[in-house]
Design a protein around this motif. Structure first.
Motif, PDB file in Angstrom:
ATOM      1  N   GLY A 175      10.472 -42.290 -69.164  1.00 16.94           N
ATOM      2  CA  GLY A 175      11.380 -42.421 -68.036  1.00 16.94           C
ATOM      3  C   GLY A 175      11.832 -41.086 -67.481  1.00 16.94           C
ATOM      4  N   TRP A 176      12.164 -40.144 -68.366  1.00 19.99           N
ATOM      5  CA  TRP A 176      12.581 -38.817 -67.897  1.00 19.99           C
ATOM      6  C   TRP A 176      11.443 -38.156 -67.124  1.00 19.99           C
ATOM      7  N   HIS A 177      10.221 -38.307 -67.635  1.00 18.26           N
ATOM      8  CA  HIS A 177       9.068 -37.730 -66.937  1.00 18.26           C
ATOM      9  C   HIS A 177       8.792 -38.460 -65.625  1.00 18.26           C
ATOM     10  N   GLY A 178       8.944 -39.764 -65.620  1.00 13.72           N
ATOM     11  CA  GLY A 178       8.710 -40.510 -64.393  1.00 13.72           C
ATOM     12  C   GLY A 178       9.610 -40.055 -63.258  1.00 13.72           C
ATOM     13  N   MET A 179      10.881 -39.796 -63.568  1.00 16.40           N
ATOM     14  CA  MET A 179      11.811 -39.294 -62.552  1.00 16.40           C
ATOM     15  C   MET A 179      11.451 -37.873 -62.130  1.00 16.40           C
ATOM     16  N   ALA A 180      11.183 -37.022 -63.115  1.00 20.04           N
ATOM     17  CA  ALA A 180      10.923 -35.611 -62.818  1.00 20.04           C
ATOM     18  C   ALA A 180       9.610 -35.438 -62.058  1.00 20.04           C
ATOM     19  N   HIS A 181       8.601 -36.223 -62.387  1.00 20.15           N
ATOM     20  CA  HIS A 181       7.305 -36.089 -61.705  1.00 20.15           C
ATOM     21  C   HIS A 181       7.417 -36.505 -60.241  1.00 20.15           C
ATOM     22  N   LEU A 182       8.195 -37.552 -59.977  1.00 22.91           N
ATOM     23  CA  LEU A 182       8.366 -37.959 -58.582  1.00 22.91           C
ATOM     24  C   LEU A 182       9.106 -36.870 -57.799  1.00 22.91           C
ATOM     25  N   ARG A 183      10.096 -36.247 -58.424  1.00 19.91           N
ATOM     26  CA  ARG A 183      10.799 -35.135 -57.772  1.00 19.91           C
ATOM     27  C   ARG A 183       9.854 -33.958 -57.529  1.00 19.91           C
ATOM     28  N   GLN A 189       5.477 -29.381 -81.141  1.00 17.80           N
ATOM     29  CA  GLN A 189       4.448 -30.208 -80.514  1.00 17.80           C
ATOM     30  C   GLN A 189       5.000 -31.526 -79.994  1.00 17.80           C
ATOM     31  N   PHE A 190       6.063 -32.019 -80.602  1.00 19.83           N
ATOM     32  CA  PHE A 190       6.576 -33.343 -80.239  1.00 19.83           C
ATOM     33  C   PHE A 190       7.794 -33.273 -79.316  1.00 19.83           C
ATOM     34  N   ASP A 191       8.068 -32.126 -78.759  1.00 20.29           N
ATOM     35  CA  ASP A 191       9.204 -31.968 -77.850  1.00 20.29           C
ATOM     36  C   ASP A 191       8.806 -32.402 -76.439  1.00 20.29           C
ATOM     37  N   TYR A 192       8.547 -33.673 -76.272  1.00 19.81           N
ATOM     38  CA  TYR A 192       8.034 -34.186 -75.005  1.00 19.81           C
ATOM     39  C   TYR A 192       9.138 -34.401 -73.973  1.00 19.81           C
ATOM     40  N   TRP A 193      10.249 -35.023 -74.399  1.00 18.62           N
ATOM     41  CA  TRP A 193      11.248 -35.397 -73.394  1.00 18.62           C
ATOM     42  C   TRP A 193      12.013 -34.209 -72.815  1.00 18.62           C
ATOM     43  N   PRO A 194      12.349 -33.147 -73.575  1.00 16.73           N
ATOM     44  CA  PRO A 194      13.017 -32.009 -72.927  1.00 16.73           C
ATOM     45  C   PRO A 194      12.155 -31.324 -71.879  1.00 16.73           C
ATOM     46  N   GLU A 195      10.827 -31.400 -72.038  1.00 19.50           N
ATOM     47  CA  GLU A 195       9.946 -30.806 -71.034  1.00 19.50           C
ATOM     48  C   GLU A 195      10.238 -31.379 -69.647  1.00 19.50           C
ATOM     49  N   ALA A 196      10.519 -32.669 -69.569  1.00 22.71           N
ATOM     50  CA  ALA A 196      10.793 -33.303 -68.276  1.00 22.71           C
ATOM     51  C   ALA A 196      12.022 -32.692 -67.623  1.00 22.71           C
ATOM     52  N   HIS A 197      13.036 -32.398 -68.413  1.00 21.75           N
ATOM     53  CA  HIS A 197      14.262 -31.821 -67.863  1.00 21.75           C
ATOM     54  C   HIS A 197      14.079 -30.344 -67.525  1.00 21.75           C
ATOM     55  N   GLY A 198      13.173 -29.681 -68.261  1.00 22.36           N
ATOM     56  CA  GLY A 198      12.796 -28.333 -67.856  1.00 22.36           C
ATOM     57  C   GLY A 198      12.120 -28.346 -66.495  1.00 22.36           C
ATOM     58  N   LEU A 199      11.252 -29.340 -66.275  1.00 23.65           N
ATOM     59  CA  LEU A 199      10.623 -29.495 -64.958  1.00 23.65           C
ATOM     60  C   LEU A 199      11.671 -29.739 -63.888  1.00 23.65           C
ATOM     61  N   ASP A 200      12.681 -30.547 -64.197  1.00 23.13           N
ATOM     62  CA  ASP A 200      13.762 -30.792 -63.230  1.00 23.13           C
ATOM     63  C   ASP A 200      14.465 -29.495 -62.831  1.00 23.13           C
ATOM     64  N   VAL A 201      14.696 -28.603 -63.786  1.00 22.25           N
ATOM     65  CA  VAL A 201      15.326 -27.314 -63.459  1.00 22.25           C
ATOM     66  C   VAL A 201      14.409 -26.483 -62.567  1.00 22.25           C
ATOM     67  N   LEU A 202      13.110 -26.484 -62.866  1.00 20.49           N
ATOM     68  CA  LEU A 202      12.163 -25.777 -61.998  1.00 20.49           C
ATOM     69  C   LEU A 202      12.219 -26.324 -60.575  1.00 20.49           C
ATOM     70  N   VAL A 203      12.287 -27.637 -60.443  1.00 18.36           N
ATOM     71  CA  VAL A 203      12.370 -28.251 -59.113  1.00 18.36           C
ATOM     72  C   VAL A 203      13.676 -27.879 -58.428  1.00 18.36           C
TER      73      VAL A 203
END
Length: 385
Positions: free
Chosen positions: A120-128, A67-81
């Motif tokens: 911060g990781w999410h902020g970068m990934a969301h903009l991408r 439930q608390f694995d928040y920051w790796p999710e952002a990098h998973g989104l980066d791979v999807l992008v």
């Protein structure tokens, strides 16, 4: 999905008893199709780690949810992008879309988090994600995340953004993890929105200058380019810190054209690619890599920003060739010695050693997939033969 997970686990169990540390002779020319490697890596990543019910990533290839694995999710989104930009496949675009509500729900109904570096990781990934797909929800969340992050700046210890927002030692602890991503966000938002966006009284170029100068003064050895957490402890020198400092320097150079910032990025790239490595095979490595640990994701972050440096048109060719060789060496060793490829592609946390346990953690897989996507991108743009 469950069948895929169990088969993947069974294949690893069968293989693991025979696996040793494997080193690849880099004098041998490997005929690796990097596009195919990225295709199989990223599609396996989605098929094995994506939670098709809750629309976020599982913590491992057996479907564990943390439930608390928040920051790796952002990098998973980066791979999807990365994969969507490379292929145009709706498989990736659909998951980028679903990710928004899935991860938001997992995080308690919003993207706010106690940790500034995680936001911060999410902020970068969301903009991408917004720029790749045009999904306006990501433009909104990227803006909100940046406002929350900028609010963390305080003047304790000369400035900087702390690790978290609590008024404790942790809340006063500052370093590259929270400031590197913030500087990159400020730079990219300046390039996108210009002077129209004001956050806490400053425009984004002013935020970039403030954050970058704090990092350079407080966390970088100017002569060598070393990026540190503690000057006296090299075990606090991490690949992701070098990566985001390089990334911030490169963005600053894009904006100003001032070679000082390009040289900052080059100095740190030279230091990292000669220091943060396995001495036997010259593969990128952090000293504390271990089963299911945050550190296993750090390398992929460094790769992302070294790739951008390689693509910079003003980078001296001698540096470009050296960095390309470095990434290709790490990638070919990972692909030939550090992966199990059947029935799905799964990677080891040491890039020279295939998985030694049946479970492969999310962080490990993201980091390796980032490298495979990097090689495919560099190949498509003519940087890799």
């Amino acid at each position: 999905m469950q069948k895929i997970l169990l088969v993947a686990g069974a294949a690893l169990i069968l293989a693991c008893g025979k696996i040793k540390d494997v080193y690849v002779d880099n004098s041998i020319k490997y005929n690796i199709d990097w596009t195919a490697a990225a295709d199989s890596s990223s599609s396996s990543f989605v098929n094995v780690y994506w939670n098709s019910t809750k629309h976020h990533f599982n913590n491992d290839n057996f479907g564990t949810v943390n439930q608390f694995d928040y920051w790796p999710e952002a990098h998973g989104l980066d791979v999807l992008v990365d994969a969507y930009k490379r292929t145009g496949s709706t498989m990736y675009k659909d998951r980028i879309s679903a990710f928004y509500e899935g991860v938001k729900a997992k995080n308690g109904g919003r993207f706010y988090n106690n940790y500034y570096d995680d936001m911060g990781w999410h902020g970068m990934a969301h903009l991408r994600a917004f720029e790749a797909t045009g999904d306006a929800r990501y433009e909104t969340s990227a803006r909100e995340l940046w406002q929350w992050i900028a609010a963390g700046w305080n003047d304790f210890d000369g400035g900087g953004i702390p690790w978290n927002h609590e008024n404790t030692d942790a809340g006063r602890s500052k370093g590259i993890p929270s400031n590197g991503p913030a500087a990159i966000i400020a730079a990219r938002r300046w390039q996108k929105y210009g002077a129209a966006e004001i956050v806490n009284g400053l425009n984004n170029l002013q935020w970039l200058e403030r954050i970058y100068n704090w990092m350079k003064e407080h966390r970088v050895v100017q002569q060598s380019g070393r990026v540190f957490e503690k000057l006296s402890d090299p075990k606090g020198d991490w690949t992701y810190n070098a990566g985001t400092y390089m990334g911030a320097a490169l963005e600053y150079y894009y904006i100003t054209g001032n070679k000082v910032y390009l040289n900052d990025a080059i100095k740190t790239a030279d230091w990292a690619t000669s220091t943060l490595i396995n001495s036997n095979n010259k593969v990128l490595s952090d000293w504390a890599e271990q089963q299911d640990h945050d550190v296993n994701l750090f390398k992929g972050i460094f790769v992302r920003y070294l790739t951008l440096l390689i693509k910079n048109k003003d980078l001296p060719e001698s540096n470009r060739k050296r960095y390309v060789y470095f990434l290709r060496n790490s990638a070919q060793i990972l692909w030939t010695a550090g992966a199990v490829k059947s029935p799905v592609v799964l990677f080891g946390y040491h890039w020279w050693q295939a998985p030694t346990e049946s479970k492969v953690a999310l962080r490990t897989q993201i980091s390796a997939c980032t490298l495979m996507e990097s090689l495919a991108l560099l190949k498509s743009e003519g940087y890799v033969e």
